[in-house]
Design a protein around this motif. Structure first.
Motif, mmCIF file in Angstrom:
data_model
loop_
_atom_site.group_PDB
_atom_site.id
_atom_site.type_symbol
_atom_site.label_atom_id
_atom_site.label_comp_id
_atom_site.label_asym_id
_atom_site.label_seq_id
_atom_site.Cartn_x
_atom_site.Cartn_y
_atom_site.Cartn_z
ATOM 1 N N GLU A 204 34.972 44.101 16.693
ATOM 2 C CA GLU A 204 36.355 44.487 16.979
ATOM 3 C C GLU A 204 37.075 43.394 17.748
ATOM 4 O OE1 GLU A 204 35.392 49.296 17.290
ATOM 5 O OE2 GLU A 204 35.671 48.083 19.105
ATOM 6 N N GLN A 228 38.042 43.560 3.072
ATOM 7 C CA GLN A 228 39.320 43.680 3.768
ATOM 8 C C GLN A 228 39.474 45.060 4.405
ATOM 9 O OE1 GLN A 228 42.638 41.976 1.703
ATOM 10 N NE2 GLN A 228 44.144 43.257 2.736
ATOM 11 N N GLY A 229 38.987 46.093 3.732
ATOM 12 C CA GLY A 229 39.059 47.434 4.289
ATOM 13 C C GLY A 229 38.256 47.572 5.569
ATOM 14 N N THR A 230 37.127 46.867 5.643
ATOM 15 C CA THR A 230 36.309 46.906 6.853
ATOM 16 C C THR A 230 37.022 46.211 8.003
ATOM 17 O OG1 THR A 230 34.290 46.891 5.512
ATOM 18 C CG2 THR A 230 34.064 46.298 7.843
ATOM 19 N N LYS A 232 40.213 45.910 8.348
ATOM 20 C CA LYS A 232 41.309 46.791 8.758
ATOM 21 C C LYS A 232 40.794 47.924 9.645
ATOM 22 C CE LYS A 232 45.122 49.580 6.977
ATOM 23 N NZ LYS A 232 44.771 50.767 7.772
ATOM 24 N N SER A 233 39.599 48.445 9.325
ATOM 25 C CA SER A 233 39.046 49.532 10.140
ATOM 26 C C SER A 233 38.723 49.049 11.551
ATOM 27 C CB SER A 233 37.792 50.113 9.478
ATOM 28 O OG SER A 233 36.700 49.200 9.533
ATOM 29 N N TYR A 234 38.277 47.780 11.688
ATOM 30 C CA TYR A 234 38.041 47.224 13.023
ATOM 31 C C TYR A 234 39.329 47.230 13.836
ATOM 32 C CZ TYR A 234 33.569 45.290 11.317
ATOM 33 O OH TYR A 234 32.304 45.127 10.815
ATOM 34 N N ASP A 236 42.052 49.001 13.297
ATOM 35 C CA ASP A 236 42.507 50.368 13.551
ATOM 36 C C ASP A 236 41.819 50.940 14.786
ATOM 37 O OD1 ASP A 236 44.228 50.344 11.406
ATOM 38 O OD2 ASP A 236 42.833 51.361 10.030
ATOM 39 N N ARG A 237 40.532 50.656 14.934
ATOM 40 C CA ARG A 237 39.801 51.149 16.107
ATOM 41 C C ARG A 237 40.290 50.451 17.375
ATOM 42 N NH1 ARG A 237 35.003 51.106 12.651
ATOM 43 N NH2 ARG A 237 34.214 49.227 13.692
ATOM 44 N N ASP A 240 43.482 52.151 18.358
ATOM 45 C CA ASP A 240 43.205 53.470 18.931
ATOM 46 C C ASP A 240 42.700 53.350 20.365
ATOM 47 O OD1 ASP A 240 43.984 54.706 16.594
ATOM 48 O OD2 ASP A 240 41.934 54.925 15.817
#
Length: 271
Positions: A204, A228-230, A232-234, A236-237, A240
């Motif tokens: 992250e 790329q989705g992974t 983006k998830s980093y 997003d976390r 948050d």
């Protein structure tokens, strides 16, 4: 005597590290502080230090890793792993020498921002497994890295500065197996309490650093070697976690501000 191995990939710092850390030693020319520090090795990475590729301190003999001693076999020195706590013989020979007092643990002074591709926790744990007490340092206070190192077992964090007094106290405490809260570490703790520094994982933090430095999401994914989705998830976390800490981080500009504030990003361009 405090034996120190320094791990830092800054060539200039390594060149003058002994003179800097030995300020306060007897006969150093400065005001003595009651401590004596000896730099026994320098290395540009933890792997170099543990593999024996480190350089001995200026004017000092090379030191074997702390968990190893040497024995003679047909005229050749070979390593013998004796561990940190060897068991004494129950029947000592009358010809053996008197046991010497156990020396203080060797200390590894490790820069938090090594460019070796390894996580901070991974490096700290490798040093501890090899028998070192670990003190970390950096020119930039990064709360995430400091917390990660502390959770992995590092005993202290000290910011690099012109004065070596705080660092010497941290090294002395580590050699005794004790924690030491330096002025820089105390300030970092206070800052975290005042406005909340989220605990980011290594991936992250790296995703935040790369994205906040100006890279696109696809470029971040390529740098991290993930989809790329992974990536983006980093991020997003990360958003948050900053929201939970009460600090806005929804836009790319806000993410960059948070990265600079927390020491994750020290330059507007990626390395």
């Amino acid at each position: 005597m405090i034996r120190v191995a320094v791990v830092d990939d800054d060539e200039i710092l390594l060149h003058g590290i002994e003179a800097w850390l030995c300020q306060g030693n007897p006969n150093s020319g400065g005001a003595p502080d009651g401590l004596e520090v000896q730099v026994v090795a320098t290395a540009k990475s933890v792997l170099d230090l543990l593999s024996g590729a480190s350089r001995p301190g200026p004017g000092l003999p090379s030191a074997p890793p702390p968990n190893y001693s040497f024995h003679r076999n047909n005229g050749v020195d070979r390593p013998l792993n004796v561990g940190r706590a060897s068991v004494p013989s129950m029947r000592p020979s009358p010809y053996t020498e008197e046991p010497t007092p156990r020396a203080a643990a060797p200390v590894a002074l490790m820069d938090l921002r090594l460019r070796d591709g390894r996580r901070v926790a991974e490096n700290v744990q490798a040093l501890i497994k090899a028998g070192y007490a670990v003190v970390t340092c950096s020119t930039i206070d990064d709360a995430g890295f400091v917390h990660e190192a502390g959770r992995a077992g590092a005993l202290s964090y000290v910011r690099k500065s012109r004065e070596a007094g705080d660092m010497r106290q941290a090294l002395a405490a580590a050699a005794r197996g004790e924690r030491y809260v330096s002025q820089s570490h105390a300030a970092l703790i206070q800052r975290a309490r005042s406005y909340g520094v989220p605990e980011l994982s290594g991936q992250e933090r790296e995703a935040l650093r790369l994205y906040a430095s100006g890279l696109t999401m696809s470029s971040v994914a390529r740098r991290l070697n993930v989809k790329q989705g992974t990536a983006k998830s980093y991020l997003d976390r990360v958003r948050d976690k900053y929201e939970q800490a009460g600090r806005a981080a929804r836009t790319k500009l806000e993410l960059r501000d948070r990265a600079v504030e927390d020491g994750v990003l020290s330059t507007p361009r990626p390395e």
